[in-house]
Scaffold this active site. Structure first.
Site, mmCIF file in Angstrom:
data_model
loop_
_atom_site.group_PDB
_atom_site.id
_atom_site.type_symbol
_atom_site.label_atom_id
_atom_site.label_comp_id
_atom_site.label_asym_id
_atom_site.label_seq_id
_atom_site.Cartn_x
_atom_site.Cartn_y
_atom_site.Cartn_z
ATOM 1 N N ILE A 127 35.037 37.364 42.167
ATOM 2 C CA ILE A 127 35.208 38.756 42.604
ATOM 3 C C ILE A 127 33.852 39.407 42.825
ATOM 4 O O ILE A 127 32.991 39.396 41.946
ATOM 5 C CB ILE A 127 36.008 39.567 41.558
ATOM 6 N N GLY A 139 25.491 39.908 40.780
ATOM 7 C CA GLY A 139 26.382 40.558 39.826
ATOM 8 C C GLY A 139 27.834 40.581 40.236
ATOM 9 O O GLY A 139 28.153 40.920 41.359
ATOM 10 N N SER A 140 28.728 40.238 39.347
ATOM 11 C CA SER A 140 30.156 40.236 39.661
ATOM 12 C C SER A 140 30.946 39.754 38.458
ATOM 13 O O SER A 140 30.505 39.873 37.333
ATOM 14 C CB SER A 140 30.427 39.344 40.875
ATOM 15 N N ARG A 141 32.153 39.178 38.747
ATOM 16 C CA ARG A 141 32.937 38.620 37.658
ATOM 17 C C ARG A 141 33.848 37.520 38.184
ATOM 18 O O ARG A 141 34.100 37.410 39.386
ATOM 19 C CB ARG A 141 33.736 39.701 36.959
#
Length: 218
Positions: free
Chosen positions: A155, A185-187
């Site tokens: 994501i 940056g994310s997940r």
């Protein structure tokens, strides 16, 4: 060792930093300003290098375990309805990556890739409740002969503007091997069977390719 997704950016950054050093040395006569600019450029270079690092991980292959697909912090452990592929309830485990984490995505289980799809979308902050459904993302399902089907979803976040996904339907997935990259940056969300045995806790830090997220109860 640096990830292949960063080779071009690292080269451009090196050229930019060296050129800026030379210009600062030639055209800025104020010593403290010259020094400040050079320090700032050096820090920028270090940040780019650390972001694209790709450390070797010692993955212990185990068909009864799901390992962390990325480095980061566990921010979600809950029972949810997964609407895209399973269309039923699953246990969701989400790992949030800050810009300083390693951003390589690794296969959480071995097996066969049976589903892989890219979705364009928004860039809400990665911890937003709607990020899993509304942000740019990729969904991949790997079928493991022991564990069953495991879905992982890359994501994008507010800073992440590009998701790289190498997994294609029909590919052989090897647990712990590189299957993608998320820039800045994310997940990553994991969707696991309801009867799975979760081995992590909220706010726990995990290492991609090594930390055990869950295992079967068999």
């Amino acid at each position: 060792m640096f990830h292949k997704e960063g080779h071009k950016i690292i080269l451009i950054t090196f050229i930019f930093v060296i050129a800026s050093f030379l210009l600062a040395d030639s055209f800025i006569s104020i010593k403290w300003l010259q020094t400040t600019i050079m320090i700032a450029l050096f820090i920028f270079l270090i940040l780019i290098l650390q972001f694209f690092r790709n450390p070797k991980r010692k993955t212990k292959l185990n068909n009864q375990q799901v390992i962390a697909p990325v480095d980061g912090k566990v921010v979600v452990i809950e029972e949810v309805f997964e609407p895209e592929y399973f269309k039923e309830k699953r246990i969701q485990v989400s790992v949030f990556m800050s810009p300083i984490n390693v951003h390589v995505t690794r296969y959480p289980v071995g097996g066969k890739v049976v589903f892989s799809k890219y979705h364009p979308g928004k860039y809400l902050v990665a911890w937003h409740p709607k990020a899993s459904e509304e942000n740019e993302r990729t969904t991949v399902v790997v079928e493991n002969e022991t564990y069953g089907k495991v879905l992982y979803r890359q994501i994008a976040g507010a800073l992440a503007k590009r998701i790289v996904n190498y997994a294609k339907e029909g590919d052989k997935a090897i647990q712990g091997e590189d299957c993608g990259f998320i820039k800045f940056g994310s997940r990553v969300d994991l969707f696991l069977p309801l009867d799975t045995n979760i081995k992590v806790q909220l706010n726990q830090k995990v290492r991609g390719g090594e930390s055990i997220i869950a295992e079967t109860n068999e």
